[in-house]
Design a protein around this motif. Structure first.
Motif, PDB file in Angstrom:
ATOM      1  N   GLU A 170       0.845  -1.196   0.000  1.00  0.00           N
ATOM      2  CA  GLU A 170       0.000   0.000   0.000  1.00  0.00           C
ATOM      3  C   GLU A 170       0.882   1.248   0.000  1.00  0.00           C
ATOM      4  OE1 GLU A 170      -3.461   2.182   2.656  1.00  0.00           O
ATOM      5  OE2 GLU A 170      -2.953   0.094   3.075  1.00  0.00           O
ATOM      6  N   GLY A 171       0.564   2.191  -0.891  1.00  0.00           N
ATOM      7  CA  GLY A 171       1.328   3.423  -1.008  1.00  0.00           C
ATOM      8  C   GLY A 171       2.306   3.414  -2.165  1.00  0.00           C
ATOM      9  N   VAL A 172       2.449   2.258  -2.818  1.00  0.00           N
ATOM     10  CA  VAL A 172       3.311   2.153  -4.001  1.00  0.00           C
ATOM     11  C   VAL A 172       2.413   2.231  -5.227  1.00  0.00           C
ATOM     12  CG1 VAL A 172       4.857   0.648  -5.321  1.00  0.00           C
ATOM     13  CG2 VAL A 172       5.052   0.773  -2.833  1.00  0.00           C
ATOM     14  N   SER A 173       2.678   3.223  -6.101  1.00  0.00           N
ATOM     15  CA  SER A 173       1.833   3.328  -7.293  1.00  0.00           C
ATOM     16  C   SER A 173       2.447   2.604  -8.485  1.00  0.00           C
ATOM     17  CB  SER A 173       1.564   4.788  -7.647  1.00  0.00           C
ATOM     18  OG  SER A 173       2.692   5.393  -8.206  1.00  0.00           O
ATOM     19  N   GLY A 174       3.724   2.330  -8.439  1.00  0.00           N
ATOM     20  CA  GLY A 174       4.379   1.604  -9.521  1.00  0.00           C
ATOM     21  C   GLY A 174       5.865   1.507  -9.261  1.00  0.00           C
ATOM     22  N   LEU A 175       6.526   0.685 -10.042  1.00  0.00           N
ATOM     23  CA  LEU A 175       7.967   0.552  -9.905  1.00  0.00           C
ATOM     24  C   LEU A 175       8.653   1.523 -10.848  1.00  0.00           C
ATOM     25  CD1 LEU A 175       8.355  -3.286  -9.476  1.00  0.00           C
ATOM     26  CD2 LEU A 175       8.145  -1.524  -7.752  1.00  0.00           C
ATOM     27  N   TYR A 176       9.875   1.895 -10.499  1.00  0.00           N
ATOM     28  CA  TYR A 176      10.600   2.944 -11.202  1.00  0.00           C
ATOM     29  C   TYR A 176      12.014   2.480 -11.468  1.00  0.00           C
ATOM     30  CZ  TYR A 176      13.474   7.173 -11.391  1.00  0.00           C
ATOM     31  OH  TYR A 176      14.388   8.127 -11.734  1.00  0.00           O
ATOM     32  N   SER A 177      12.469   2.714 -12.669  1.00  0.00           N
ATOM     33  CA  SER A 177      13.846   2.366 -13.011  1.00  0.00           C
ATOM     34  C   SER A 177      14.490   3.600 -13.623  1.00  0.00           C
ATOM     35  CB  SER A 177      13.809   1.190 -13.976  1.00  0.00           C
ATOM     36  OG  SER A 177      14.706   1.311 -14.994  1.00  0.00           O
ATOM     37  N   SER A 178      15.594   4.039 -13.043  1.00  0.00           N
ATOM     38  CA  SER A 178      16.248   5.255 -13.526  1.00  0.00           C
ATOM     39  C   SER A 178      17.094   4.959 -14.753  1.00  0.00           C
ATOM     40  CB  SER A 178      17.122   5.866 -12.429  1.00  0.00           C
ATOM     41  OG  SER A 178      18.247   5.053 -12.214  1.00  0.00           O
ATOM     42  N   LEU A 179      17.323   5.963 -15.563  1.00  0.00           N
ATOM     43  CA  LEU A 179      18.148   5.808 -16.753  1.00  0.00           C
ATOM     44  C   LEU A 179      19.564   5.390 -16.382  1.00  0.00           C
ATOM     45  CD1 LEU A 179      18.526   6.096 -19.798  1.00  0.00           C
ATOM     46  CD2 LEU A 179      19.056   8.501 -19.425  1.00  0.00           C
ATOM     47  N   THR A 180      20.096   5.962 -15.306  1.00  0.00           N
ATOM     48  CA  THR A 180      21.459   5.639 -14.880  1.00  0.00           C
ATOM     49  C   THR A 180      21.592   4.160 -14.559  1.00  0.00           C
ATOM     50  OG1 THR A 180      21.662   7.831 -13.945  1.00  0.00           O
ATOM     51  CG2 THR A 180      23.280   6.213 -13.245  1.00  0.00           C
ATOM     52  N   SER A 181      20.651   3.621 -13.803  1.00  0.00           N
ATOM     53  CA  SER A 181      20.745   2.201 -13.455  1.00  0.00           C
ATOM     54  C   SER A 181      20.540   1.328 -14.679  1.00  0.00           C
ATOM     55  CB  SER A 181      19.766   1.836 -12.342  1.00  0.00           C
ATOM     56  OG  SER A 181      18.438   1.999 -12.770  1.00  0.00           O
ATOM     57  N   ASP A 182      19.739   1.782 -15.665  1.00  0.00           N
ATOM     58  CA  ASP A 182      19.575   1.020 -16.896  1.00  0.00           C
ATOM     59  C   ASP A 182      20.890   0.943 -17.663  1.00  0.00           C
ATOM     60  OD1 ASP A 182      16.922   0.450 -16.520  1.00  0.00           O
ATOM     61  OD2 ASP A 182      16.203   2.135 -17.717  1.00  0.00           O
ATOM     62  N   ILE A 183      21.609   2.060 -17.735  1.00  0.00           N
ATOM     63  CA  ILE A 183      22.885   2.080 -18.451  1.00  0.00           C
ATOM     64  C   ILE A 183      23.903   1.193 -17.735  1.00  0.00           C
ATOM     65  CG2 ILE A 183      24.833   3.537 -19.109  1.00  0.00           C
ATOM     66  CD1 ILE A 183      22.752   5.793 -19.552  1.00  0.00           C
ATOM     67  N   VAL A 184      23.998   1.332 -16.413  1.00  0.00           N
ATOM     68  CA  VAL A 184      24.923   0.499 -15.637  1.00  0.00           C
ATOM     69  C   VAL A 184      24.558  -0.966 -15.793  1.00  0.00           C
ATOM     70  CG1 VAL A 184      25.658  -0.098 -13.300  1.00  0.00           C
ATOM     71  CG2 VAL A 184      25.513   2.299 -13.987  1.00  0.00           C
ATOM     72  N   SER A 185      23.274  -1.266 -15.741  1.00  0.00           N
ATOM     73  CA  SER A 185      22.823  -2.639 -15.878  1.00  0.00           C
ATOM     74  C   SER A 185      23.183  -3.201 -17.244  1.00  0.00           C
ATOM     75  CB  SER A 185      21.307  -2.706 -15.672  1.00  0.00           C
ATOM     76  OG  SER A 185      20.842  -3.985 -15.973  1.00  0.00           O
ATOM     77  N   PHE A 186      22.985  -2.412 -18.291  1.00  0.00           N
ATOM     78  CA  PHE A 186      23.292  -2.868 -19.638  1.00  0.00           C
ATOM     79  C   PHE A 186      24.789  -3.144 -19.781  1.00  0.00           C
ATOM     80  CE2 PHE A 186      24.600  -1.895 -24.012  1.00  0.00           C
ATOM     81  CZ  PHE A 186      23.901  -2.888 -24.681  1.00  0.00           C
ATOM     82  N   LEU A 187      25.597  -2.234 -19.272  1.00  0.00           N
ATOM     83  CA  LEU A 187      27.041  -2.374 -19.419  1.00  0.00           C
ATOM     84  C   LEU A 187      27.598  -3.517 -18.581  1.00  0.00           C
ATOM     85  CD1 LEU A 187      28.101   1.376 -19.440  1.00  0.00           C
ATOM     86  CD2 LEU A 187      27.929  -0.174 -21.395  1.00  0.00           C
TER      87      LEU A 187
END
Length: 137
Positions: A36-53
């Protein structure tokens, strides 16, 4: 299996058990989004780039690091719903995620780090439209 995913594995006299980090991420994502109180999950661009690399998994705002001896470290980004205490919601997410992952996988969750990416507002209630044949005043 050449899919560059990490797995937690264990062997006993009956065979081998392998749990993909995607499975752990899905469990964590579901537990967080059901809080309760969470409207959705969020992924930042920075973590996407780090994750990809680094070839690490990021699924629905969840990042998983499987460690030694059946341990796992989890990072979750979410959007808070306006009107809820963000610190309380974050603590509940930590508790729900830890309990869900540990009970469903047998892994030991060492930490659940939270990143709040923003605040969203509940949609306004839809105004009632007049029925066909009725005039508005």
């Amino acid at each position: 299996m050449a899919d560059h995913k990490e797995y937690w594995s264990t062997e006993d006299d009956q065979g081998c058990i392998r749990i993909s980090e995607d499975v752990v991420a899905s469990i964590a994502a579901f537990a967080a989004s059901e809080t309760e109180g969470v409207s959705g999950l969020y992924s930042s661009l920075t973590s996407d780039i780090v994750s990809f690399l680094s070839k690490k998994n990021i699924s629905k705002g969840v990042r998983i690091e499987i460690g030694e001896e059946g341990t796992v470290r989890i990072e979750i980004g979410f959007l808070a719903l306006f009107g809820h205490n963000i610190c309380d919601v974050a603590k509940q997410v930590q508790q729900h995620v830890k309990a869900s992952v540990e009970s469903m996988t047998g892994l030991k969750v060492t930490e659940v780090n939270i990143h709040v990416g923003g605040v969203t507002f509940a949609p306004a209630p839809a105004a009632e439209e007049p029925a066909a044949g009725q005039e508005q005043d």
